[in-house]
Design a protein around this motif. Structure first.
Motif, PDB file in Angstrom:
ATOM      1  N   ALA A   1       6.519 -26.741  14.861  1.00 16.18           N
ATOM      2  CA  ALA A   1       6.274 -27.511  13.630  1.00 16.18           C
ATOM      3  C   ALA A   1       6.272 -29.011  13.915  1.00 16.18           C
ATOM      4  O   ALA A   1       5.414 -29.754  13.405  1.00 16.18           O
ATOM      5  N   GLU A   2       7.210 -29.480  14.726  1.00 13.10           N
ATOM      6  CA  GLU A   2       7.283 -30.906  15.054  1.00 13.10           C
ATOM      7  C   GLU A   2       6.071 -31.338  15.876  1.00 13.10           C
ATOM      8  O   GLU A   2       5.488 -32.398  15.631  1.00 13.10           O
ATOM      9  N   PHE A   3       5.692 -30.518  16.858  1.00 13.85           N
ATOM     10  CA  PHE A   3       4.541 -30.826  17.703  1.00 13.85           C
ATOM     11  C   PHE A   3       3.276 -30.926  16.861  1.00 13.85           C
ATOM     12  O   PHE A   3       2.504 -31.880  16.989  1.00 13.85           O
TER      13      PHE A   3
ATOM     14  N   ASN B   1      -0.941 -34.898  13.792  1.00 13.16           N
ATOM     15  CA  ASN B   1      -1.631 -35.290  12.557  1.00 13.16           C
ATOM     16  C   ASN B   1      -2.857 -34.412  12.288  1.00 13.16           C
ATOM     17  O   ASN B   1      -3.989 -34.888  12.304  1.00 13.16           O
ATOM     18  N   PRO B   2      -2.634 -33.120  12.057  1.00  6.05           N
ATOM     19  CA  PRO B   2      -3.787 -32.242  11.828  1.00  6.05           C
ATOM     20  C   PRO B   2      -4.560 -32.682  10.588  1.00  6.05           C
ATOM     21  O   PRO B   2      -3.982 -33.266   9.669  1.00  6.05           O
ATOM     22  N   PRO B   3      -5.856 -32.411  10.596  1.00  8.29           N
ATOM     23  CA  PRO B   3      -6.669 -32.815   9.438  1.00  8.29           C
ATOM     24  C   PRO B   3      -6.250 -32.070   8.179  1.00  8.29           C
ATOM     25  O   PRO B   3      -5.687 -30.975   8.245  1.00  8.29           O
TER      26      PRO B   3
END
Length: 152
Positions: free
Chosen positions: A79-81, A86-88
């Motif tokens: 989750a942190e990765f 910054n996924p779209p």
């Protein structure tokens, strides 16, 4: 005659994606990453990603596959990765567990699919982009690639 020829060509293209004979295992020795790749589809080398690995492209340029391993020096959770990447916005499918994540969506008439497994200090990823109009033809290929992803 032209219609019959077009139908035969379309059928051959469909069956090559659906059956994808000629699978091989691609390995990244530095990280212990391995994944099954349909060599009959991804025939062109397309450069190197960050970290370790290789990018591949279909001969017609309509699809690409990246196999990648990056060090997880900070010990980030999936989750942190993912959050740091910054996924779209507009993700259609997302699954996050304690040892992997999968995200997928559609961008510019292509489906993009990203799976990353976490183990032994590395993040092992496959990123696949393919035509949204051919989703059904690609489902089994993407599933096999995703399920075969392993890391050290």
């Amino acid at each position: 005659m032209k219609t019959l020829l077009a139908a035969i060509i379309a059928l051959c293209a469909t069956s090559s994606i659906a059956s994808a004979n000629g699978w091989r295992t691609y390995r990244i020795p530095e990280s212990g990453t391995s994944v099954d790749i349909p060599a009959a589809i991804f025939t062109e080398s397309a450069g190197k990603p960050d970290g370790y690995g290789q990018r591949f492209r279909s001969s017609d340029g309509s699809a690409d596959l990246t196999v990648q391993a990056v060090e997880n020096q900070q010990g980030l959770s999936p989750a942190e990765f993912l959050a740091r990447k910054n996924p779209p916005s507009g993700i259609i499918y997302q699954r996050i567990t304690s040892n992997f994540f999968v995200v997928s969506s559609i961008k510019r008439d292509k489906i993009w699919y990203d799976r990353c497994n976490f183990s032994r200090g590395y993040v092992h990823c496959v990123l696949i982009n393919y035509p949204a109009a051919q989703k059904r033809r690609w489902d089994a290929v993407v599933t096999r690639i995703s399920r075969s992803l392993r890391g050290g």
